[in-house]
Design a protein around this motif. Structure first.
Motif, PDB file in Angstrom:
ATOM      1  N   THR A  46      -3.924  -5.367  -7.998  1.00  0.00           N
ATOM      2  CA  THR A  46      -4.498  -6.610  -8.506  1.00  0.00           C
ATOM      3  C   THR A  46      -3.643  -7.808  -8.123  1.00  0.00           C
ATOM      4  O   THR A  46      -4.156  -8.834  -7.657  1.00  0.00           O
ATOM      5  CB  THR A  46      -4.641  -6.534 -10.036  1.00  0.00           C
ATOM      6  OG1 THR A  46      -5.389  -5.369 -10.373  1.00  0.00           O
ATOM      7  CG2 THR A  46      -5.323  -7.752 -10.580  1.00  0.00           C
ATOM      8  N   ILE A  47      -2.335  -7.677  -8.286  1.00  0.00           N
ATOM      9  CA  ILE A  47      -1.421  -8.758  -7.921  1.00  0.00           C
ATOM     10  C   ILE A  47      -1.455  -8.991  -6.412  1.00  0.00           C
ATOM     11  O   ILE A  47      -1.422 -10.139  -5.943  1.00  0.00           O
ATOM     12  CB  ILE A  47       0.010  -8.434  -8.393  1.00  0.00           C
ATOM     13  CG1 ILE A  47       0.061  -8.296  -9.907  1.00  0.00           C
ATOM     14  CG2 ILE A  47       1.004  -9.468  -7.910  1.00  0.00           C
ATOM     15  CD1 ILE A  47      -0.303  -9.540 -10.665  1.00  0.00           C
ATOM     16  N   ALA A  48      -1.537  -7.933  -5.626  1.00  0.00           N
ATOM     17  CA  ALA A  48      -1.590  -8.071  -4.168  1.00  0.00           C
ATOM     18  C   ALA A  48      -2.868  -8.774  -3.724  1.00  0.00           C
ATOM     19  O   ALA A  48      -2.847  -9.585  -2.784  1.00  0.00           O
ATOM     20  CB  ALA A  48      -1.485  -6.702  -3.511  1.00  0.00           C
ATOM     21  N   ALA A  49      -3.976  -8.498  -4.393  1.00  0.00           N
ATOM     22  CA  ALA A  49      -5.225  -9.178  -4.042  1.00  0.00           C
ATOM     23  C   ALA A  49      -5.136 -10.668  -4.355  1.00  0.00           C
ATOM     24  O   ALA A  49      -5.590 -11.506  -3.563  1.00  0.00           O
ATOM     25  CB  ALA A  49      -6.390  -8.536  -4.799  1.00  0.00           C
ATOM     26  N   ALA A  50      -4.542 -11.004  -5.484  1.00  0.00           N
ATOM     27  CA  ALA A  50      -4.370 -12.416  -5.828  1.00  0.00           C
ATOM     28  C   ALA A  50      -3.431 -13.101  -4.846  1.00  0.00           C
ATOM     29  O   ALA A  50      -3.671 -14.238  -4.419  1.00  0.00           O
ATOM     30  CB  ALA A  50      -3.836 -12.548  -7.251  1.00  0.00           C
ATOM     31  N   GLU A  51      -2.364 -12.418  -4.462  1.00  0.00           N
ATOM     32  CA  GLU A  51      -1.414 -12.974  -3.490  1.00  0.00           C
ATOM     33  C   GLU A  51      -2.082 -13.203  -2.140  1.00  0.00           C
ATOM     34  O   GLU A  51      -1.860 -14.239  -1.503  1.00  0.00           O
ATOM     35  CB  GLU A  51      -0.225 -12.017  -3.351  1.00  0.00           C
ATOM     36  CG  GLU A  51       0.754 -12.386  -2.290  1.00  0.00           C
ATOM     37  CD  GLU A  51       0.634 -11.514  -1.062  1.00  0.00           C
ATOM     38  OE1 GLU A  51       1.025 -12.002   0.017  1.00  0.00           O
ATOM     39  OE2 GLU A  51       0.165 -10.383  -1.166  1.00  0.00           O
ATOM     40  N   SER A  52      -2.909 -12.285  -1.723  1.00  0.00           N
ATOM     41  CA  SER A  52      -3.613 -12.442  -0.451  1.00  0.00           C
ATOM     42  C   SER A  52      -4.598 -13.601  -0.498  1.00  0.00           C
ATOM     43  O   SER A  52      -4.705 -14.378   0.456  1.00  0.00           O
ATOM     44  CB  SER A  52      -4.361 -11.162  -0.095  1.00  0.00           C
ATOM     45  OG  SER A  52      -3.457 -10.130   0.168  1.00  0.00           O
ATOM     46  N   ALA A  53      -5.314 -13.728  -1.598  1.00  0.00           N
ATOM     47  CA  ALA A  53      -6.286 -14.810  -1.717  1.00  0.00           C
ATOM     48  C   ALA A  53      -5.598 -16.169  -1.694  1.00  0.00           C
ATOM     49  O   ALA A  53      -6.039 -17.087  -0.987  1.00  0.00           O
ATOM     50  CB  ALA A  53      -7.099 -14.639  -2.996  1.00  0.00           C
ATOM     51  N   VAL A  67      -1.819   3.635 -13.239  1.00  0.00           N
ATOM     52  CA  VAL A  67      -2.102   2.348 -13.871  1.00  0.00           C
ATOM     53  C   VAL A  67      -1.234   1.260 -13.250  1.00  0.00           C
ATOM     54  O   VAL A  67      -1.709   0.152 -12.956  1.00  0.00           O
ATOM     55  CB  VAL A  67      -1.884   2.433 -15.399  1.00  0.00           C
ATOM     56  CG1 VAL A  67      -1.952   1.070 -16.052  1.00  0.00           C
ATOM     57  CG2 VAL A  67      -2.891   3.379 -16.021  1.00  0.00           C
ATOM     58  N   PHE A  68       0.038   1.581 -13.004  1.00  0.00           N
ATOM     59  CA  PHE A  68       0.931   0.602 -12.387  1.00  0.00           C
ATOM     60  C   PHE A  68       0.476   0.281 -10.969  1.00  0.00           C
ATOM     61  O   PHE A  68       0.540  -0.879 -10.538  1.00  0.00           O
ATOM     62  CB  PHE A  68       2.359   1.139 -12.383  1.00  0.00           C
ATOM     63  CG  PHE A  68       3.384   0.086 -12.139  1.00  0.00           C
ATOM     64  CD1 PHE A  68       3.635  -0.885 -13.086  1.00  0.00           C
ATOM     65  CD2 PHE A  68       4.083   0.060 -10.956  1.00  0.00           C
ATOM     66  CE1 PHE A  68       4.573  -1.865 -12.866  1.00  0.00           C
ATOM     67  CE2 PHE A  68       5.029  -0.913 -10.719  1.00  0.00           C
ATOM     68  CZ  PHE A  68       5.283  -1.879 -11.680  1.00  0.00           C
ATOM     69  N   ALA A  69      -0.016   1.274 -10.235  1.00  0.00           N
ATOM     70  CA  ALA A  69      -0.547   1.034  -8.890  1.00  0.00           C
ATOM     71  C   ALA A  69      -1.767   0.115  -8.954  1.00  0.00           C
ATOM     72  O   ALA A  69      -1.945  -0.748  -8.089  1.00  0.00           O
ATOM     73  CB  ALA A  69      -0.903   2.358  -8.219  1.00  0.00           C
ATOM     74  N   LEU A 122       0.835  -1.208   0.000  1.00  0.00           N
ATOM     75  CA  LEU A 122       0.000   0.000   0.000  1.00  0.00           C
ATOM     76  C   LEU A 122       0.866   1.253   0.000  1.00  0.00           C
ATOM     77  O   LEU A 122       0.570   2.219  -0.715  1.00  0.00           O
ATOM     78  CB  LEU A 122      -0.925  -0.005   1.215  1.00  0.00           C
ATOM     79  CG  LEU A 122      -1.806   1.222   1.403  1.00  0.00           C
ATOM     80  CD1 LEU A 122      -2.880   1.258   0.325  1.00  0.00           C
ATOM     81  CD2 LEU A 122      -2.418   1.223   2.768  1.00  0.00           C
ATOM     82  N   ALA A 123       1.945   1.249   0.770  1.00  0.00           N
ATOM     83  CA  ALA A 123       2.841   2.398   0.795  1.00  0.00           C
ATOM     84  C   ALA A 123       3.517   2.602  -0.558  1.00  0.00           C
ATOM     85  O   ALA A 123       3.671   3.739  -1.025  1.00  0.00           O
ATOM     86  CB  ALA A 123       3.892   2.209   1.887  1.00  0.00           C
ATOM     87  N   ILE A 124       3.892   1.512  -1.203  1.00  0.00           N
ATOM     88  CA  ILE A 124       4.509   1.618  -2.524  1.00  0.00           C
ATOM     89  C   ILE A 124       3.505   2.164  -3.543  1.00  0.00           C
ATOM     90  O   ILE A 124       3.841   3.036  -4.356  1.00  0.00           O
ATOM     91  CB  ILE A 124       5.054   0.248  -2.954  1.00  0.00           C
ATOM     92  CG1 ILE A 124       6.234  -0.142  -2.063  1.00  0.00           C
ATOM     93  CG2 ILE A 124       5.472   0.256  -4.411  1.00  0.00           C
ATOM     94  CD1 ILE A 124       6.655  -1.568  -2.199  1.00  0.00           C
ATOM     95  N   ASN A 125       2.271   1.691  -3.478  1.00  0.00           N
ATOM     96  CA  ASN A 125       1.234   2.211  -4.375  1.00  0.00           C
ATOM     97  C   ASN A 125       0.966   3.679  -4.114  1.00  0.00           C
ATOM     98  O   ASN A 125       0.711   4.447  -5.049  1.00  0.00           O
ATOM     99  CB  ASN A 125      -0.051   1.416  -4.218  1.00  0.00           C
ATOM    100  CG  ASN A 125       0.023   0.087  -4.900  1.00  0.00           C
ATOM    101  OD1 ASN A 125       0.780  -0.091  -5.832  1.00  0.00           O
ATOM    102  ND2 ASN A 125      -0.768  -0.855  -4.437  1.00  0.00           N
ATOM    103  N   PHE A 126       1.015   4.067  -2.859  1.00  0.00           N
ATOM    104  CA  PHE A 126       0.812   5.473  -2.504  1.00  0.00           C
ATOM    105  C   PHE A 126       1.915   6.328  -3.138  1.00  0.00           C
ATOM    106  O   PHE A 126       1.641   7.414  -3.660  1.00  0.00           O
ATOM    107  CB  PHE A 126       0.789   5.602  -0.982  1.00  0.00           C
ATOM    108  CG  PHE A 126       0.209   6.880  -0.471  1.00  0.00           C
ATOM    109  CD1 PHE A 126      -0.976   7.369  -0.967  1.00  0.00           C
ATOM    110  CD2 PHE A 126       0.841   7.590   0.531  1.00  0.00           C
ATOM    111  CE1 PHE A 126      -1.512   8.547  -0.487  1.00  0.00           C
ATOM    112  CE2 PHE A 126       0.316   8.761   1.017  1.00  0.00           C
ATOM    113  CZ  PHE A 126      -0.867   9.246   0.496  1.00  0.00           C
ATOM    114  N   ASN A 127       3.153   5.831  -3.119  1.00  0.00           N
ATOM    115  CA  ASN A 127       4.248   6.547  -3.773  1.00  0.00           C
ATOM    116  C   ASN A 127       4.030   6.636  -5.278  1.00  0.00           C
ATOM    117  O   ASN A 127       4.291   7.683  -5.881  1.00  0.00           O
ATOM    118  CB  ASN A 127       5.581   5.859  -3.491  1.00  0.00           C
ATOM    119  CG  ASN A 127       6.169   6.281  -2.179  1.00  0.00           C
ATOM    120  OD1 ASN A 127       5.937   7.383  -1.709  1.00  0.00           O
ATOM    121  ND2 ASN A 127       6.933   5.401  -1.584  1.00  0.00           N
TER     122      ASN A 127
END
Length: 102
Positions: A69-76, A62-64, A42-47
């Motif tokens: 999307t990748i973070a949501a898949a990783e969490s699931a 767009v990169f955020a 989240l901090a990286i996306n904020f940057n």
């Protein structure tokens, strides 16, 4: 204008450091470690979003979105593995995670 951006960067840095401390200080519970990794992402996306607004370019936004999307898949996937591990072992402690080797 520069003061506002430095405040946002300070907030992003604090979020990243909180996530890093969560990983370094708590090595027993894997759920807290996953939450700390999500906080760091989240901090990286904020940057990415801060610099995207600063440079007046949508590529960072767009990169955020892709990183989210990748973070949501990783969490699931991570939580699905944890549920299976909890059903087999009865705990989510990292101490016995090496028993998952196949």
């Amino acid at each position: 204008m520069l003061i506002d951006q430095s405040r946002y960067l300070l907030i992003a840095t604090l979020l990243f450091l909180i996530g890093l401390c969560g990983i370094m200080l708590n090595r027993k519970n894997i759920i807290i470690m996953l939450m700390s990794i999500e906080l760091m992402l989240l901090a990286i996306n904020f940057n990415f979003i801060i610099f995207s607004v600063f440079l007046d370019d949508v590529v960072g936004q767009v990169f955020a979105l892709f990183v989210l999307t990748i973070a949501a898949a990783e969490s699931a996937i991570g939580l699905a593995i944890l549920v299976i591990y909890y059903r087999i072992r009865g705990t989510v402690s990292i101490e016995y995670i090496n028993l998952l080797k196949g």
